[in-house]
Design an enzyme around this catalytic site. Structure first.
Site, PDB file in Angstrom:
ATOM      1  N   ARG A 229       0.750  -0.862  -0.180  1.00  0.00           N
ATOM      2  CA  ARG A 229      -0.064  -0.235  -0.286  1.00  0.00           C
ATOM      3  C   ARG A 229       1.096   1.525  -0.159  1.00  0.00           C
ATOM      4  O   ARG A 229       1.467   1.108   0.838  1.00  0.00           O
ATOM      5  CB  ARG A 229      -1.033   0.267   1.155  1.00  0.00           C
ATOM      6  N   HIS A 277      -1.204   0.541  -9.774  1.00  0.00           N
ATOM      7  CA  HIS A 277      -1.997  -0.112  -8.856  1.00  0.00           C
ATOM      8  C   HIS A 277      -2.747  -0.770  -9.260  1.00  0.00           C
ATOM      9  O   HIS A 277      -3.542  -1.686  -8.884  1.00  0.00           O
ATOM     10  CB  HIS A 277      -2.666   0.112  -8.203  1.00  0.00           C
TER      11      HIS A 277
END
Ligand code: NDP
Ligand code: OXD
Length: 314
Positions: A229, A277
């Site tokens: 993350r 991502h």
């Protein structure tokens, strides 16, 4: 008949809806914000949901994260106190391992250097260590970390891992907690972050950690791959470490702010490889069946699998 709400931000809900309907044409599927009577909804399939909207579903039984991570749910306000199930699926896991192995191999085989040499028409052989001489350290030895570590080991890398709790895993040494961190870092040339985002892991990828990495690697200064993350990383610290040569390269799939703003220095930094991502996307063609299986388990009284522990935060 079960009623399912798709509450998805940033992805197209259409493929999820179509796949669900193709598995069970009897399901009543509603896509937020057009969910009709909120009290009808039994199950919510969510990605970055609005907490208030979730809280308005008075008869909701289970929340399904459409990703492996759940910080996008736990970080929202007013999340109802019902089970949250996350994705654990071989399709998603394999995608992440492909990403990690790809970038470790690219570093080992100096892919970036050879691309630059090609652009300059330079025929220069670089020093050629083998995988066994390169120490990869995987932070977070869960579903994704274990699969990536094992596949890296198959490629011949010298792999170790670092984890919250102790784990024994045969040939792969697993260091744990603060007590094991310094030793783990000191034997790491390529650091792979596959941690969940929790209050404990927030900002863990910072100057102090980078300075603890191995300084005697055959590939030169150590490098970072973060596919966990964005908020695990202190972004100014990464830029500073790259500019000072503390890190030689950063492969980043995740960022504090996503999409990455146009003015971010990461876009043009010569030592950064970035992806949007998508290290391991959630593919509805594979994952809808997993969610459907969990709903079936719930409805027949079997325990749900991969339920999130809210106190741990993952
Ligand atoms: P798991 O829950 O299976 O694994 C998480 C691991 O991290 C566990 O082994 C856990 O230790 C360890 N951990 C948690 N907190 C700490 C800590 N403070 N210190 C050290 N270790 C810690 O998750 P997954 O492997 O399935 O997924 C990991 C993360 O990957 C997700 O949370 C998500 O953020 C990210 N992800 C990113 C994707 C992308 O496309 N970029 C796609 C999918 C996931 P313990 O064994 O003790 O519980
Ligand atoms: C996930 C993600 O958590 O895609 O699955 O980030």
């Amino acid at each position: 008949m079960s009623v399912v709400a798709l509450m998805i931000t940033g992805w197209d809900a259409g493929p999820w809806e179509r796949r669900l309907q193709s598995i069970d044409s009897g399901l009543d599927i509603r896509t937020w914000p057009d969910i009709g009577n909120a009290a009808d909804i039994d199950y919510a399939l969510v990605w970055k949901p609005d907490g208030k909207a979730l809280a308005s579903l008075a008869n909701l039984k289970v929340i399904f994260s459409l990703g492996a991570g759940v910080d996008h749910i736990l970080g929202a306000d007013n999340i109802p106190d019902i089970p949250i199930v996350r994705i654990v699926d071989p399709n998603l896991t394999a995608r992440m391992s492909e990403y990690v192995v790809l970038h470790c191999l690219a570093r080992l085989r100096r892919y970036a250097v050879y691309r630059e040499q090609q652009a300059r028409k330079e025929w220069i052989e670089q020093p050629d260590p083998c995988a066994a001489e390169v120490r990869v350290g995987v932070m977070g030895y869960g579903v994704l970390g274990q699969d990536a570590a094992r596949k890296l080991a198959v490629m011949g890398f010298d792999v170790a891992a670092w984890n919250r709790s102790e784990k024994n895993d045969g040939d792969i040494p697993v260091f744990s907690g603060e007590a094991g961190k310094a030793e783990f870092l000191a034997r790491t040339d390529i650091l792979v972050s596959l941690l969940p985002l929790t209050p404990d892991t927030h900002g863990v990828l910072n100057t102090a950690l980078f300075e603890g990495l191995a300084r005697d690697g055959v590939l030169g200064p150590p490098s970072l791959i973060n596919a966990g993350r964005g908020k695990l990383q202190n972004e100014p610290d990464i830029l500073d470490a790259l500019d000072r040569g503390v890190l030689s390269e950063a492969v980043l799939d995740v960022f504090v702010e996503e999409p990455l703003p146009a003015e971010s220095p990461f876009w043009t930094h010569p030592k950064v490889v970035l992806t949007p991502h998508n290290a391991a996307i959630s593919d509805p063609r594979a994952l809808v069946e997993y969610v459907y299986r969990q709903i079936a388990r719930y409805e027949t009284g079997e325990p749900l699998e991969n339920v999130v522990d809210r106190t741990r935060g993952y």
